[in-house]
Design an enzyme around this catalytic site. Structure first.
Site, mmCIF file in Angstrom:
data_model
loop_
_atom_site.group_PDB
_atom_site.id
_atom_site.type_symbol
_atom_site.label_atom_id
_atom_site.label_comp_id
_atom_site.label_asym_id
_atom_site.label_seq_id
_atom_site.Cartn_x
_atom_site.Cartn_y
_atom_site.Cartn_z
ATOM 1 N N GLU A 65 -3.264 -4.795 -2.755
ATOM 2 C CA GLU A 65 -3.718 -5.687 -3.823
ATOM 3 C C GLU A 65 -3.655 -4.983 -5.177
ATOM 4 O O GLU A 65 -3.246 -5.574 -6.188
ATOM 5 C CB GLU A 65 -5.149 -6.160 -3.552
ATOM 6 C CG GLU A 65 -5.284 -7.021 -2.313
ATOM 7 C CD GLU A 65 -5.596 -6.217 -1.050
ATOM 8 O OE1 GLU A 65 -6.215 -6.772 -0.135
ATOM 9 O OE2 GLU A 65 -5.220 -5.012 -0.991
ATOM 10 N N HIS A 85 -3.928 0.637 -2.722
ATOM 11 C CA HIS A 85 -4.025 -0.522 -1.837
ATOM 12 C C HIS A 85 -3.013 -1.578 -2.262
ATOM 13 O O HIS A 85 -2.589 -1.631 -3.423
ATOM 14 C CB HIS A 85 -5.435 -1.105 -1.879
ATOM 15 C CG HIS A 85 -6.492 -0.171 -1.355
ATOM 16 N ND1 HIS A 85 -7.537 -0.583 -0.573
ATOM 17 C CD2 HIS A 85 -6.666 1.166 -1.509
ATOM 18 C CE1 HIS A 85 -8.313 0.440 -0.252
ATOM 19 N NE2 HIS A 85 -7.798 1.517 -0.822
ATOM 20 N N CYS A 93 -10.300 -5.446 1.217
ATOM 21 C CA CYS A 93 -11.487 -4.621 1.422
ATOM 22 C C CYS A 93 -12.394 -4.725 0.190
ATOM 23 O O CYS A 93 -12.018 -5.266 -0.856
ATOM 24 C CB CYS A 93 -11.089 -3.171 1.669
ATOM 25 S SG CYS A 93 -10.363 -2.353 0.231
ATOM 26 N N ASN A 111 0.831 -1.203 0.000
ATOM 27 C CA ASN A 111 0.000 0.000 0.000
ATOM 28 C C ASN A 111 0.868 1.257 0.000
ATOM 29 O O ASN A 111 2.005 1.261 0.472
ATOM 30 C CB ASN A 111 -0.981 -0.003 1.181
ATOM 31 C CG ASN A 111 -0.313 -0.123 2.534
ATOM 32 O OD1 ASN A 111 0.692 -0.820 2.705
ATOM 33 N ND2 ASN A 111 -0.866 0.546 3.532
ATOM 34 N N MET A 112 0.299 2.321 -0.568
ATOM 35 C CA MET A 112 1.022 3.584 -0.714
ATOM 36 C C MET A 112 0.091 4.752 -0.409
ATOM 37 O O MET A 112 -1.050 4.775 -0.869
ATOM 38 C CB MET A 112 1.581 3.723 -2.137
ATOM 39 C CG MET A 112 2.544 2.614 -2.544
ATOM 40 S SD MET A 112 2.952 2.679 -4.321
ATOM 41 C CE MET A 112 3.830 4.232 -4.401
ATOM 42 N N CYS A 135 -10.918 -3.351 -3.085
ATOM 43 C CA CYS A 135 -9.961 -4.223 -3.774
ATOM 44 C C CYS A 135 -10.651 -5.425 -4.412
ATOM 45 O O CYS A 135 -10.243 -5.886 -5.482
ATOM 46 C CB CYS A 135 -8.886 -4.696 -2.802
ATOM 47 S SG CYS A 135 -7.725 -3.385 -2.347
#
Length: 294
Positions: A104, A102, A129, A89-90, A132
């Site tokens: 994924e 995210h 989530c 994640n970023m 995603c």
């Protein structure tokens, strides 16, 4: 040498630790393991690919950029080729949270940008989530994609996303990871513009047809490109800048060392990426941002 993996590497035992250290601490580590490397790592760790992918999650999470949440998530995408692609994640300060990536999304996009033809499975250290799950439903693997979590059996995406809404509901036949080239052409003035145009030509935008691509160049002259990804539900899509930042991050680049950026998009496109691209790049400290239209 990439130092971000050092703490995670301490948790592995030899000879797996030695192989992972040799691979990941090099400046040229691309953020993924080839099928040949995966086979060697499985042999060294006396494990199968699924067990290895779970073991790689701490390495993937080491790539997280989380100045806001400080909550690191790692993901591993299993390519049809046998390659394993890391993702994380970023987050970006001083821009809306909608610009967040995210884990994924990162792993999926990373595999796609590397030329992978499709995915069999996603391994992630936290339950995906809803955002995603919808994002992953855009791929050519559809709801048959397997989701692997620690201490749980692999589960098809269709179980996690029942009564799924996706491309088929809108009559779209081209899916993410299908090979496309949109045929846009103009005289590229330099390598950065050429890479952004190349990215726009492979972007996945079957709903708006607003194909776009971004290329970033750092102080060492390295170029990282990313293509736009749309989704049947619109919001879970991924802007081309985020795709390029994923590629840069997973390859070990410094997100605050972007010296030049180029966005390529249609002159009369229904959607423009310019405002969000320029705002996020400005927040990252890039002052040289150019727009080229096809």
């Amino acid at each position: 040498m990439q130092t971000r993996f050092h703490e995670a590497l301490k948790t592995y035992s030899s000879p797996l630790q030695t192989l992972l250290t040799d691979a990941t601490c090099s400046d040229t580590f691309p953020g993924y393991f080839t099928a040949k490397q995966v086979s060697a790592l499985c042999e060294a760790g006396c494990c199968d690919e699924d067990t290895l992918a779970l073991a790689l999650l701490p390495l993937a999470a080491s790539c997280a950029v989380t100045p806001i949440s400080h909550f690191n998530v790692g993901a591993v995408a299993h390519g049809l080729s046998g390659n394993l692609y890391l993702g994380a994640n970023m987050e970006f300060c001083h821009v809306p949270l909608q610009q967040t990536v995210h884990a994924e999304q990162s792993a999926v996009t990373h595999a796609w940008l590397r030329g992978e033809k499709g995915l069999r499975k996603i391994t992630v250290n936290y339950t995906p989530c809803g955002h995603c799950r919808q994002f992953m439903n855009e791929m050519n693997s559809g709801t048959e994609l397997l989701i692997q979590l620690p201490e749980l059996a692999a589960t098809p995406l269709g179980v996690l996303l029942p009564h799924a809404f996706g491309p088929v509901d809108l009559g779209i036949k081209t899916r993410l990871f299908d090979q496309v080239h949109h045929g846009y052409r103009f005289l590229a003035t330099n390598a950065v513009v050429a890479k952004a145009l190349e990215a726009a030509n492979r972007s996945h935008a079957p709903y708006s047809l607003s194909h776009s691509g971004v290329a970033l160049q750092d102080s060492r002259g390295r170029i990282y490109s990313g293509a736009y990804i749309e989704n049947a539900a619109f919001n879970p899509g991924l802007p081309p800048l985020q795709a390029a930042l994923i590629f840069m991050n997973m390859a070990g680049g410094d997100l605050h060392d972007i010296h030049r950026a180029v966005l390529v998009e249609g002159n009369n496109a229904a959607i423009s990426q310019w405002d969000c691209t320029s705002a996020t790049l400005t927040a990252l400290g890039c002052g040289d941002i150019s727009l080229f239209s096809y």
